[in-house]
Design a protein around this motif. Structure first.
Motif, mmCIF file in Angstrom:
data_model
loop_
_atom_site.group_PDB
_atom_site.id
_atom_site.type_symbol
_atom_site.label_atom_id
_atom_site.label_comp_id
_atom_site.label_asym_id
_atom_site.label_seq_id
_atom_site.Cartn_x
_atom_site.Cartn_y
_atom_site.Cartn_z
ATOM 1 N N ASN A 69 7.232 51.949 -58.999
ATOM 2 C CA ASN A 69 8.922 52.252 -59.626
ATOM 3 C C ASN A 69 9.500 53.419 -58.715
ATOM 4 O O ASN A 69 10.381 53.706 -58.819
ATOM 5 N N ALA A 70 8.534 54.667 -58.743
ATOM 6 C CA ALA A 70 9.263 55.899 -58.853
ATOM 7 C C ALA A 70 9.259 55.689 -56.817
ATOM 8 O O ALA A 70 10.405 56.354 -56.724
ATOM 9 N N LEU A 71 8.403 55.272 -56.049
ATOM 10 C CA LEU A 71 8.825 55.168 -54.640
ATOM 11 C C LEU A 71 9.702 54.478 -53.884
ATOM 12 O O LEU A 71 10.375 55.457 -53.438
ATOM 13 N N GLY A 72 10.081 53.475 -54.951
ATOM 14 C CA GLY A 72 11.018 52.647 -54.156
ATOM 15 C C GLY A 72 10.511 51.701 -53.564
ATOM 16 O O GLY A 72 11.568 50.882 -52.954
ATOM 17 N N PHE A 73 9.716 51.637 -53.094
ATOM 18 C CA PHE A 73 8.244 50.397 -52.404
ATOM 19 C C PHE A 73 7.479 49.717 -52.955
ATOM 20 O O PHE A 73 7.125 50.469 -53.781
ATOM 21 N N GLU A 120 -4.074 43.883 -54.606
ATOM 22 C CA GLU A 120 -3.028 43.537 -54.847
ATOM 23 C C GLU A 120 -1.939 43.868 -55.254
ATOM 24 O O GLU A 120 -1.481 45.422 -54.340
ATOM 25 N N VAL A 121 -0.629 43.591 -55.045
ATOM 26 C CA VAL A 121 0.106 43.797 -54.611
ATOM 27 C C VAL A 121 1.472 44.541 -55.689
ATOM 28 O O VAL A 121 2.124 43.404 -56.295
ATOM 29 N N PHE A 122 2.159 45.314 -55.628
ATOM 30 C CA PHE A 122 3.141 45.525 -56.761
ATOM 31 C C PHE A 122 4.234 46.272 -56.026
ATOM 32 O O PHE A 122 4.168 47.118 -54.703
ATOM 33 N N GLU A 123 5.302 45.343 -57.009
ATOM 34 C CA GLU A 123 6.631 45.345 -55.302
ATOM 35 C C GLU A 123 7.861 46.617 -57.168
ATOM 36 O O GLU A 123 7.222 46.303 -58.504
ATOM 37 N N PRO A 124 8.215 46.993 -56.429
ATOM 38 C CA PRO A 124 9.352 48.226 -57.489
ATOM 39 C C PRO A 124 9.570 47.072 -58.401
ATOM 40 O O PRO A 124 10.630 45.634 -58.182
ATOM 41 N N GLU A 125 10.748 46.923 -59.720
ATOM 42 C CA GLU A 125 10.922 46.704 -60.654
ATOM 43 C C GLU A 125 12.139 46.626 -60.618
ATOM 44 O O GLU A 125 12.999 48.074 -61.054
ATOM 45 N N ASN A 126 13.021 45.933 -59.657
ATOM 46 C CA ASN A 126 14.773 46.579 -59.548
ATOM 47 C C ASN A 126 15.444 46.878 -61.118
ATOM 48 O O ASN A 126 16.429 47.473 -61.115
ATOM 49 N N GLU A 127 15.405 45.663 -61.948
ATOM 50 C CA GLU A 127 15.706 46.010 -63.507
ATOM 51 C C GLU A 127 15.962 47.724 -63.985
ATOM 52 O O GLU A 127 17.190 47.444 -64.589
ATOM 53 N N THR A 128 14.800 48.389 -63.560
ATOM 54 C CA THR A 128 14.545 49.359 -63.909
ATOM 55 C C THR A 128 14.650 51.191 -62.983
ATOM 56 O O THR A 128 14.793 52.002 -63.217
ATOM 57 N N ALA A 129 15.471 50.434 -61.570
ATOM 58 C CA ALA A 129 15.834 51.210 -60.596
ATOM 59 C C ALA A 129 15.949 52.600 -61.133
ATOM 60 O O ALA A 129 15.866 53.503 -60.234
ATOM 61 N N GLY A 130 17.503 52.460 -61.522
ATOM 62 C CA GLY A 130 18.583 53.515 -62.021
ATOM 63 C C GLY A 130 17.488 54.544 -62.773
ATOM 64 O O GLY A 130 18.216 55.204 -62.978
#
Length: 497
Positions: free
Chosen positions: A426-430, A472-482
């Motif tokens: 989430n913090a990195l955005g990738f 294990e792959v973790f994707e950024p949570e788009n809904e909390t990106a802002g």
């Protein structure tokens, strides 16, 4: 075909393990056969490592090995943390019990180093970030406080190298761990004549440099007989610096990736083909730590899980049964972005009470309305702070190297913390890829296999790692990106970054 087994001894700041590994059908099979505590101890007011007990644990591990597998063993290799060392006397015996890097004898040594040589000159030679734990700082403390030790010392070996010496009788300093000392020339890959001369360090302390995969020698015959091994067991240097062994086992493909070796310390870095020493790297205090098989680890230390480990110790005084899963669950339920701390602030280096240190940091930065009695709140603040600091460091690594980063590999014990991994994405955005958890032992074992001609390159080692582990792959949570983007700017502002 005869089975070739290797035995890795992986020493961390809190615990150590003995792990057996063997290659089968392109995969590494591993089994832990011994686990033991390592913690340091106070002796006459100074913090030390009981190196003899470490050796005793190795002997116990060897006995457990022969009890299960018999006398045949291809090789043994030891990895540990960096910077700490032991002096040997002329007769080969240990001069004194080695100091632990958090001992306060290095207070005031940063000024000594800058005055004696100039920080920029030291950095231009070594490429190593300035930290009071560095071996150069410890040497400055010895020179200032107990100069007679330098006259009595005949050899200097790092902790893992000492254990190899105890096993084989051969004295050698492995390159990756020697590079952490801030006494090695990063380009020449040898001890810096200039720094030894400027700091009055005797030349006899320039131990022979060997590299990961080199065969140091064979097991001492008396020890082999004592534990039931045959006398042909090789002592093979892995990357003795645990971070470098872990980096060897990064299951990366292609380019444009960064990594975090996540444990008590977190090392955030990118892999390069040579040292990166320039104005940007100096100003950002980024390290060029030796990697295995010709690689350079351009990285920066982040305080890491040490903070939450120390918080847990405090919480366990009231609730002895409180474990990490429950701490994480409390953090999940806590309010996001309730407060911000810089995990690398000096307050968190060696506090008597880590909860009090967090409270002090919050107070001094005007964050006085945070409930530091609530476990979930404190834990979430720590996990968020680590994720934000990861981004901060990755951004600076990119700026100094010009490299792009599109995926982050997290390796080591911290991979088991799914919440921190998600926060990092989430913090990195990738994308974040977590695994293997046993990266250090994996790298240690595969570098031993390399030294025994079972694998032929770093690329082949990483193919084995990918075949042997699921990530294990973790994707950024788009809904909390802002929210994360705004909170990151708050983090930098509050922490003065």
């Amino acid at each position: 075909m005869e089975t070739k087994r290797h035995l890795a001894f992986d020493f961390g700041a809190e615990s150590g393990r003995a792990i057996v590994g063997e290659l089968k059908d392109g995969k590494l099979e591993m089994e832990e056969i011994h686990r033991f505590p390592t913690q340091s101890m106070f002796i006459y007011g100074s913090l030390r490592w009981n190196i003899y007990r470490f050796y005793e644990e190795i002997v116990t591990g060897l006995r457990k090995y022969t009890a299960k597998y018999g006398s045949a063993l291809e090789s043994i290799g030891v990895d540990t943390w960096g910077v700490d060392y032991g002096f040997l006397k002329k007769d080969g015996s240990l001069l004194e019990i080695p100091y632990q890097y958090r001992d306060d004898r290095t207070n005031g040594t940063a000024e000594i180093i800058d005055k004696a040589a100039g920080n920029r000159e030291v950095y231009d030679i070594t490429g190593i970030q300035f930290m009071t734990i560095n071996t150069l700082n410890q040497m400055a403390a010895v020179k200032r406080d107990t100069p007679e030790r330098l006259e009595e010392a005949h050899d200097m070996l790092f902790i893992g190298d000492l254990l190899h010496y105890f096993l084989s009788g051969e004295k050698a300093a492995e390159f990756t761990v020697a590079s952490t000392s801030q006494m090695l020339d990063a380009f020449k890959k040898e001890w810096s004549h200039e720094l030894f001369e400027q700091f009055g360090i005797p030349d006899q302390l320039k131990s022979k440099i060997v590299f990961a995969g080199d065969v140091i020698g064979t097991i001492d015959p008396k020890l082999a007989k004592e534990v039931g091994l045959n006398g042909t067991v090789k002592i093979v240097a892995p990357a003795v610096h645990d971070t470098a062994s872990a980096a060897t086992a990064i299951p990366a493909e292609g380019e444009n990736w960064a990594y975090i070796s996540s444990g008590t310390w977190c090392m955030v870095g990118v892999e390069t083909n040579g040292p990166v020493i320039n104005d940007a790297s100096y100003e950002m205090n980024i390290s060029n730590s030796g990697g295995s098989l010709g690689k350079n680890l351009f990285l920066k230390n982040v305080m890491g899980l040490w903070i939450i480990q120390q918080c847990k110790k405090a919480w366990n005084k009231k609730d002895p049964g409180l474990g990490y899963p429950e701490i994480v669950e409390k953090a999940v339920r806590a309010k996001p972005f309730a407060g911000f701390i810089d995990p690398d602030d000096d307050l968190f280096f060696a506090p008597q009470d880590n909860i009090a240190a967090i409270r002090e940091y919050l107070d001094k930065t005007g964050q006085t309305d945070v409930d530091t009695e609530d476990i979930g709140t404190v834990a979430r603040i720590v996990y968020e702070a680590l994720a934000f600091k990861y981004r901060y460091v990755v951004d600076r690594l990119k700026a100094a190297t010009g490299q792009q980063v599109e995926v982050l590999h997290i390796i080591g014990g911290g991979t088991k913390n799914a919440l921190l991994n998600q926060f990092s994405a989430n913090a990195l955005g990738f994308q974040v890829k977590a695994g293997p958890a046993e990266a250090t032992a994996t790298g240690n074992l595969l570098l031993q296999a390399y030294g025994c001609n079972e694998v032929n390159s770093l690329q082949e080692i990483r193919e084995v790692v990918r075949a042997s582990n699921e990530m294990e792959v973790f994707e950024p949570e788009n809904e909390t990106a802002g929210e994360w983007a705004r909170a990151y700017e708050q983090f930098k502002a509050v922490c003065g970054l």
